[in-house]
Write an enzyme that holds these catalytic residues in place. Structure first.
Site, PDB file in Angstrom:
ATOM      1  CG  ASP A 172      -1.029 -51.883  18.950  1.00 22.29           C
ATOM      2  OD1 ASP A 172      -1.128 -51.036  17.978  1.00 22.29           O
ATOM      3  OD2 ASP A 172      -0.809 -53.361  18.651  1.00 22.29           O
ATOM      4  CG  ASP A 204       0.732 -54.363  12.070  1.00 22.06           C
ATOM      5  OD1 ASP A 204       1.053 -53.313  12.552  1.00 22.06           O
ATOM      6  OD2 ASP A 204       0.160 -55.063  12.316  1.00 22.06           O
TER       7      ASP A 204
HETATM    8  C1  GLA Z   1      -0.986 -53.997  15.767  1.00 21.43           C
HETATM    9  C2  GLA Z   1       0.420 -53.460  15.948  1.00 21.43           C
HETATM   10  C3  GLA Z   1       1.419 -55.274  15.627  1.00 21.43           C
HETATM   11  C4  GLA Z   1       0.875 -55.916  16.744  1.00 21.43           C
HETATM   12  C5  GLA Z   1      -0.502 -56.422  16.787  1.00 21.43           C
HETATM   13  C6  GLA Z   1      -1.065 -57.346  17.825  1.00 21.43           C
HETATM   14  O1  GLA Z   1      -1.392 -54.558  14.457  1.00 21.43           O
HETATM   15  O2  GLA Z   1       0.645 -52.936  14.933  1.00 21.43           O
HETATM   16  O3  GLA Z   1       2.771 -54.837  16.069  1.00 21.43           O
HETATM   17  O4  GLA Z   1       1.407 -55.637  18.035  1.00 21.43           O
HETATM   18  O5  GLA Z   1      -1.376 -55.094  16.743  1.00 21.43           O
HETATM   19  O6  GLA Z   1      -2.475 -57.438  17.817  1.00 21.43           O
END
Ligand code: GLA
Length: 382
Positions: free
Chosen positions: A127, A184
């Site tokens: 991430d 997301d």
């Molecule tokens: C980010 C990523 C998500 C997930 C969250 C976990 O937002 O884009 O897909 O992995 O972190 O905290």
């Protein structure tokens, strides 16, 4: 070679968020096999954020699995996942902390990669939160890619920097096998549509060895779980089967990795049938990995996508992404290189019903209600 085809599996984040533990992972592994998801190609079981203790072990400097959630450690879980014939995935972050505030791998890349290898890890999602201001994102991904190469185990590298810093131009060279190109997803139709449309121009930046990942699937969530969006009106809060059908069709057509995000232990027949549709998976997993292109209709939000496949096959996807019913969708065969004068057309098979529509030429029309789609696996024929 890893990621010859878009990786397929399950990821805990969309439904479970922080609420993950050994029991739920092992039950999910059981179900993935029992329901035929592994046979359909879903081989990676990935544990996302929130799996570790809040601090590293002060002596070894290693990240430590949460003792409550994973009382027997990660090797135990990974051994179980492997015993089912599945592959095991983990999560970390290139910054100092993960997005949900657990230890990140910044300045610990080589140690962490070795730790993941000790767990028997086959996949690492990486991430982008808490990146120090002066650190260069692409370099941090290169660094973890190197650490994974040297960790003594083959680990698929899933970069997740949400499309920042022009990642589509450097993800492949940095060593990623897939890269998240968007922020997301949430379990609502407008967000799903926004994500898909945002990547139309990036379709060419994807192929064998490094695929554009348009995020985990929300199919089958029905408004329950971590990314169920409760900021919208009740009427918009969840998606319906028609939305999930279009979501899965778009993800297949875009050659995106297919990571299931619903609770597999509670999956219903409609979702299971959709996610294991052989023709749709065949379109997603085509060995040539050619990108789809828009044949027409993007301005009207009724885009028709075409994807050339191996063995003289072609996939065609008609969509009505608008909120209006009964919209015209078209394919002019001229647009895909099949002029009437040459005598060729497409033998079209409906991937949802299995119906063979025979060989069609020149023009194909249909009407779709809002959010619906039609998808065909076709053979080029005279
Ligand atoms: C980010 C990523 C998500 C997930 C969250 C976990 O937002 O884009 O897909 O992995 O972190 O905290």
């Amino acid at each position: 070679m890893l990621a010859k085809k878009p990786p397929m599996g399950f990821n805990t984040w969309n439904t479970f968020g922080r609420k993950i533990d050994e029991k739920m992972i092992m039950e999910t592994a059981d179900k993935m096999v029992e329901l035929g998801l592994l046979d359909a190609g879903y081989e990676y079981l990935v544990i996302d954020d929130c799996w570790s203790e809040k601090q590293r072990d002060p002596q070894s400097g290693k990240i430590v699995p949460d003792k409550q959630k994973f009382p027997n450690g990660m090797k135990y879980v990974s051994d179980y996942v492997h015993s089912k014939g599945l592959k095991f995935g983990m999560y970390s972050c290139c910054g100092t902390r993960t997005c949900d505030d657990f230890p990140g791998s910044f300045d610990h890349e080589f140690l962490d990669a070795k730790t993941f290898a000790e767990y028997g890890c086959d996949f690492l999602k990486y991430d982008y939160c808490f990146k120090p201001e002066n650190a260069v994102g692409s370099v941090l991904y290169r660094k973890m890619a190197m650490a994974l190469k040297m960790c003594g185990r083959e680990i698929l590298f899933s970069a997740c920097n949400w499309g920042c810093d022009g990642v589509n131009t450097w993800a492949r060279s940095a060593g990623a096998h897939m890269y998240r190109s968007t922020g997301d997803i949430f379990d609502n139709y407008p967000r799903m549509k926004e994500i898909a449309l945002s990547q139309v121009e990036n379709l060419p930046y994807s192929g064998p060895g490094c695929f554009n990942d348009i995020d985990m699937l929300t199919c089958g969530m029905y408004g329950f779980g971590n990314v169920a969006d409760d900021h919208l009106d009740e009427s918009e809060r969840k998606q319906y089967d028609i939305d999930y059908k279009t979501e899965f069709a778009l993800w297949c057509m875009f050659s995106s990795p297919l990571m299931i995000g619903c609770d597999i232990r509670k999956i219903n027949d409609t979702t299971l049938k959709l996610l294991t549709n052989k023709d749709m998976i065949r379109i997603n997993q085509d060995e040539e990995g050619r990108p789809a292109y828009v044949a027409r209709g993007l301005e009207e939000e009724c885009p028709t996508f075409v994807k050339l496949l191996s063995d003289n096959e072609v996939a065609v996807l008609f969509t009505n992404l608008t909120d209006m019913d009964d919209r015209d969708c078209r394919l002019f065969f001229d647009d895909i290189g099949l002029q009437v004068a040459d005598g060729y057309g497409l033998r079209m098979k409906d991937v949802f019903t299995g119906e063979d529509l025979g060989v069609r030429k020149e023009i194909f029309n249909l009407r779709l209600d809002k959010h619906d789609c039609a998808m065909y696996l076709c053979k080029i024929e005279k």
